[in-house]
Design a protein around this motif. Structure first.
Motif, short mmCIF file in Angstrom:
data_model
loop_
_atom_site.label_atom_id
_atom_site.label_comp_id
_atom_site.label_asym_id
_atom_site.label_seq_id
_atom_site.Cartn_x
_atom_site.Cartn_y
_atom_site.Cartn_z
N GLU A 16 36.01 136.48 67.85
CA GLU A 16 37.11 136.50 66.88
C GLU A 16 38.37 135.82 67.39
OE1 GLU A 16 38.20 140.09 64.88
OE2 GLU A 16 36.11 140.67 64.64
N ASP A 17 38.64 135.95 68.68
CA ASP A 17 39.86 135.35 69.24
C ASP A 17 39.73 133.85 69.47
OD1 ASP A 17 38.24 135.20 71.48
OD2 ASP A 17 39.54 136.41 72.75
N GLY A 18 38.52 133.29 69.31
CA GLY A 18 38.30 131.87 69.49
C GLY A 18 38.34 131.41 70.94
N ARG A 19 38.36 132.36 71.86
CA ARG A 19 38.47 132.01 73.28
C ARG A 19 37.23 132.37 74.09
NH1 ARG A 19 43.52 130.29 75.26
NH2 ARG A 19 42.49 130.70 77.23
N SER A 20 36.20 132.82 73.42
CA SER A 20 34.94 133.16 74.09
C SER A 20 33.78 132.79 73.17
CB SER A 20 34.85 134.66 74.39
OG SER A 20 35.87 135.06 75.26
N VAL A 21 32.67 132.45 73.79
CA VAL A 21 31.43 132.24 73.05
C VAL A 21 30.43 133.27 73.54
CG1 VAL A 21 29.55 130.65 72.51
CG2 VAL A 21 31.88 129.77 72.78
N CYS A 22 29.85 133.99 72.58
CA CYS A 22 28.84 135.00 72.88
C CYS A 22 27.47 134.41 72.56
CB CYS A 22 29.07 136.24 72.03
SG CYS A 22 30.73 136.93 72.21
N PHE A 23 26.52 134.69 73.40
CA PHE A 23 25.16 134.20 73.20
C PHE A 23 24.21 135.38 73.09
CE2 PHE A 23 27.37 130.89 75.54
CZ PHE A 23 27.02 129.74 74.84
N TYR A 24 23.30 135.30 72.15
CA TYR A 24 22.26 136.30 71.97
C TYR A 24 20.92 135.62 72.19
CZ TYR A 24 25.98 138.91 69.77
OH TYR A 24 27.18 139.56 69.53
N GLY A 25 20.15 136.15 73.12
CA GLY A 25 18.81 135.64 73.37
C GLY A 25 17.80 136.60 72.78
N TRP A 26 16.88 136.09 71.98
CA TRP A 26 15.90 136.91 71.26
C TRP A 26 14.49 136.65 71.78
CZ3 TRP A 26 18.03 140.19 67.77
CH2 TRP A 26 19.31 139.89 67.32
N PHE A 34 22.28 139.66 75.91
CA PHE A 34 23.60 139.16 75.52
C PHE A 34 24.33 138.65 76.75
CE2 PHE A 34 28.13 140.06 75.36
CZ PHE A 34 28.51 139.42 74.20
N TRP A 35 25.04 137.54 76.61
CA TRP A 35 25.96 137.07 77.65
C TRP A 35 27.06 136.28 76.95
CZ3 TRP A 35 21.38 134.92 76.44
CH2 TRP A 35 21.30 133.54 76.29
N SER A 36 28.15 136.09 77.66
CA SER A 36 29.27 135.36 77.07
C SER A 36 29.96 134.51 78.12
CB SER A 36 30.26 136.32 76.42
OG SER A 36 30.86 137.14 77.40
N ILE A 37 30.73 133.55 77.62
CA ILE A 37 31.56 132.72 78.49
C ILE A 37 32.97 132.68 77.91
CG2 ILE A 37 29.67 131.28 79.37
CD1 ILE A 37 30.57 129.10 77.40
N SER A 38 33.95 132.61 78.78
CA SER A 38 35.34 132.43 78.37
C SER A 38 35.63 130.94 78.29
CB SER A 38 36.28 133.07 79.39
OG SER A 38 36.06 134.45 79.44
N LEU A 39 36.46 130.58 77.34
CA LEU A 39 36.84 129.18 77.16
C LEU A 39 38.25 128.95 77.67
CD1 LEU A 39 35.48 128.77 73.52
CD2 LEU A 39 34.35 128.09 75.65
N PRO A 40 38.56 127.75 78.16
CA PRO A 40 39.92 127.48 78.66
C PRO A 40 40.95 127.26 77.56
CG PRO A 40 38.55 125.54 78.88
CD PRO A 40 37.66 126.65 78.38
#
Length: 67
Positions: A16-26, A34-40
């Motif tokens: 929601e904040d536009g500063r992270s991408v969440c990934f879902y592996g199925w 689930f894992w995520s990365i922070s964006l600069p």
């Protein structure tokens, strides 16, 4: 126990904040990791959607990295 080889699909979502991408592996059995990365910087939803294939590709690359 689920392993990386069990993953059949990766779905990225912009936080929601536009500063992270969440990934879902199925898995085929619909188990999820689930894992995520922070964006600069902040990314808007339209720009994220325009690059959805690249985000998915990045998710696979991150998933396959050796621990």
């Amino acid at each position: 126990m689920m392993t990386v080889d069990d993953i059949v699909q990766v779905d990225p979502e912009l936080a929601e904040d536009g500063r992270s991408v969440c990934f879902y592996g199925w898995t085929a059995d619909r188990e999820t990791i689930f894992w995520s990365i922070s964006l600069p910087m902040m990314v808007n939803e339209d720009a994220f959607e325009d690059l959805l294939l690249e985000w998915r590709r990045l998710g696979w690359l991150l998933l396959m990295q050796p621990a």
